[in-house]
Motif scaffolding. Structure first.
Motif, PDB file in Angstrom:
ATOM      1  N   GLY A  14       0.799  -1.218   0.000  1.00  0.00           N
ATOM      2  CA  GLY A  14       0.000   0.000   0.000  1.00  0.00           C
ATOM      3  C   GLY A  14       0.830   1.265   0.000  1.00  0.00           C
ATOM      4  O   GLY A  14       0.315   2.352   0.239  1.00  0.00           O
ATOM      5  N   GLY A  15       2.129   1.151  -0.283  1.00  0.00           N
ATOM      6  CA  GLY A  15       2.970   2.335  -0.463  1.00  0.00           C
ATOM      7  C   GLY A  15       2.869   3.352   0.652  1.00  0.00           C
ATOM      8  O   GLY A  15       3.126   3.049   1.829  1.00  0.00           O
ATOM      9  N   PRO A  16       2.468   4.584   0.320  1.00  0.00           N
ATOM     10  CA  PRO A  16       2.469   5.675   1.309  1.00  0.00           C
ATOM     11  C   PRO A  16       1.484   5.489   2.458  1.00  0.00           C
ATOM     12  O   PRO A  16       1.496   6.279   3.399  1.00  0.00           O
ATOM     13  CB  PRO A  16       2.067   6.896   0.461  1.00  0.00           C
ATOM     14  N   ALA A  17       0.638   4.467   2.394  1.00  0.00           N
ATOM     15  CA  ALA A  17      -0.252   4.184   3.523  1.00  0.00           C
ATOM     16  C   ALA A  17       0.450   3.368   4.603  1.00  0.00           C
ATOM     17  O   ALA A  17      -0.190   2.877   5.533  1.00  0.00           O
ATOM     18  CB  ALA A  17      -1.499   3.442   3.032  1.00  0.00           C
ATOM     19  N   ILE A 290      -3.728  -2.237   4.254  1.00  0.00           N
ATOM     20  CA  ILE A 290      -3.728  -0.780   4.420  1.00  0.00           C
ATOM     21  C   ILE A 290      -4.320  -0.018   3.245  1.00  0.00           C
ATOM     22  O   ILE A 290      -4.334   1.206   3.242  1.00  0.00           O
ATOM     23  CB  ILE A 290      -2.295  -0.269   4.694  1.00  0.00           C
ATOM     24  N   VAL A 291      -4.808  -0.738   2.227  1.00  0.00           N
ATOM     25  CA  VAL A 291      -5.395  -0.070   1.069  1.00  0.00           C
ATOM     26  C   VAL A 291      -6.810  -0.581   0.867  1.00  0.00           C
ATOM     27  O   VAL A 291      -7.060  -1.783   0.894  1.00  0.00           O
ATOM     28  CB  VAL A 291      -4.579  -0.319  -0.211  1.00  0.00           C
ATOM     29  N   ASP A 292      -7.733   0.332   0.672  1.00  0.00           N
ATOM     30  CA  ASP A 292      -9.120   0.000   0.446  1.00  0.00           C
ATOM     31  C   ASP A 292      -9.630   0.861  -0.711  1.00  0.00           C
ATOM     32  O   ASP A 292      -9.156   1.988  -0.900  1.00  0.00           O
ATOM     33  CB  ASP A 292      -9.934   0.268   1.718  1.00  0.00           C
ATOM     34  N   ALA A 315      -5.887  -2.903  -3.548  1.00  0.00           N
ATOM     35  CA  ALA A 315      -7.090  -2.936  -2.721  1.00  0.00           C
ATOM     36  C   ALA A 315      -7.947  -4.147  -3.044  1.00  0.00           C
ATOM     37  O   ALA A 315      -8.416  -4.864  -2.163  1.00  0.00           O
ATOM     38  CB  ALA A 315      -7.890  -1.649  -2.921  1.00  0.00           C
ATOM     39  N   GLU A 316      -8.164  -4.396  -4.329  1.00  0.00           N
ATOM     40  CA  GLU A 316      -9.039  -5.497  -4.733  1.00  0.00           C
ATOM     41  C   GLU A 316      -8.410  -6.853  -4.429  1.00  0.00           C
ATOM     42  O   GLU A 316      -9.066  -7.756  -3.922  1.00  0.00           O
ATOM     43  CB  GLU A 316      -9.364  -5.375  -6.218  1.00  0.00           C
ATOM     44  N   VAL A 317      -7.116  -6.995  -4.743  1.00  0.00           N
ATOM     45  CA  VAL A 317      -6.442  -8.266  -4.486  1.00  0.00           C
ATOM     46  C   VAL A 317      -6.442  -8.567  -2.993  1.00  0.00           C
ATOM     47  O   VAL A 317      -6.741  -9.689  -2.566  1.00  0.00           O
ATOM     48  CB  VAL A 317      -4.995  -8.243  -5.034  1.00  0.00           C
TER      49      VAL A 317
END
Length: 386
Positions: A14-17, A290-292, A315-317
């Motif tokens: 999620g990189g910057p998250a 951490i990504v949605d 997010a989907e994966v």
């Protein structure tokens, strides 16, 4: 005497998250909850491996300090230079590729100038200029400029090829053998850690199908699993997002074969399959995703659009992986590990900027998410099996 729980934690991409991961680890550290197994991908691998290579007390706090100093930028700097501090273009390679490009083209120079196409473009241009309506139609103008000017002009053809066909496969480069940044992550210490640590990367092949490669801090424990040892190269490879970051070449210790690798999180963000295969006796698997899709906003700049490209996949994966894992647990006959998801705030303020303020927002929300979990179920804080 009560047995100690065996826990695993998965830190997804999620990189910057990444602040969400760090905040969760800070709160878990305060609650004295530790983990026997770490399954990592992309930025989650960086957070998990930095955490597990820290010396002394409060490794989560040290991880936060590391990322704030070495990866994220202060807000004033980021406002006019929206790039993280860690991964930079390798300008010397760019210059070398551009310098050698004229000599790499060989006989292809025979097609650089195309007289027939130039004449045909001239005829089409006369038709374009003879129709004033087309002058003010943006689509018509762009189509004419692209195909009847730039695509046939020898100089624009040359420089476009120079940009797209030079021997560079990423805008930035992560792995440098003599990197002072990587030297701050003493990966060799991982082999002495009691915890088992996994991360993934996608192996690319010139022919045939690519495949996921799992890296482990002690691969010799699993002779039949074809794991490879975690290294500086593998850590960089697991975040080599195609087009954005250059691929990383890694040689297998066992057969001396060398392949290129890129980020694996876009295929499998939490590695549940290997986790369950090797550790069927787990009591709990904590998941920090951490990504949605709710974080993905309408892009206003090219940077926004680039962030959305990666994050929509991640997010989907990640969400689908968790759904599949829950379904898999239902079909198990053996004891089922409990899945503990550290949920993202429904109205999260975390975005995809490598800025200090975004890091702080993520840390605060990650802490809050774990506090909410522990308050809702007191058994989670217990380190012993019931």
């Amino acid at each position: 005497m009560a047995e100690k729980k065996k826990r695993a934690i998965t830190l997804a991409g999620g990189g910057p998250a990444a602040g969400l991961h760090i905040g969760a680890l800070l709160e878990l550290e305060d609650a004295k909850i530790d983990f026997d197994v770490w399954a990592l991908s992309c930025i989650g691998a960086w957070v998990g491996i930095v955490y597990n290579t820290r010396e002394g007390p409060n490794p989560a706090r040290q991880t936060y300090d590391f990322f704030k100093k070495n990866v994220f930028r202060d807000d004033a700097s980021y406002e006019w230079f929206p790039v993280n501090r860690a991964f930079s273009p390798e300008f010397a390679t760019f210059w070398k590729a551009w310098a050698t490009f004229p000599f790499d083209r060989g006989v292809k120079y025979m097609t650089l100038v195309q007289p027939r196409e130039i004449v045909a473009a001239g005829v089409r241009s006369l038709a374009y200029f003879s129709d004033p309506w087309r002058w003010f139609n943006l689509s018509e103008f762009n189509y004419w400029l692209l195909n009847d000017v730039l695509a046939v002009h020898p100089m624009s053809r040359y420089f476009t090829s120079l940009m797209y066909l030079s021997h560079i496969n990423g805008l930035s480069r992560i792995y440098y053998p003599d990197s002072r940044f990587l030297a701050q992550i003493p990966i060799e210490k991982l082999k002495d850690k009691k915890a088992e640590i996994y991360h993934n990367a996608w192996r690319l092949r010139d022919e045939g199908r690519g495949e996921m490669q799992i890296f482990h801090n002690r691969p010799e424990q699993y002779e039949n699993r074809q794991y490879m040892r975690i290294s500086d190269r593998s850590l960089c490879a697991c975040s080599a997002l195609p087009y954005v970051e250059e691929t990383v070449r890694i040689k297998n210790e066992q057969d001396d074969q060398e392949f290129e690798y890129c980020e694996g999180a876009l295929v499998d963000t939490v590695n549940f399959k290997d986790l369950l295969h090797d550790h069927g006796e787990l009591d709990e698997i904590w998941v920090s995703r951490i990504v949605d899709v709710s974080q993905v906003k309408a892009p206003r700049t090219l940077a926004d659009g680039l962030a959305n490209l990666a994050m929509l996949f991640a997010a989907e994966v990640g969400e689908n992986d968790i759904k599949l894992f829950r379904q898999h647990r239902k079909s198990q006959i053996s004891p089922k590990p409990r899945l503990v998801e550290i949920a993202i705030e429904p109205n999260t303020k975390v975005n995809f900027e490598w800025s200090h303020s975004n890091l702080e927002t993520g840390v605060a929300e990650g802490r809050k998410a774990v506090k909410r979990l522990l308050a809702g179920d007191k058994t989670l804080a217990s380190s012993t099996r019931s």
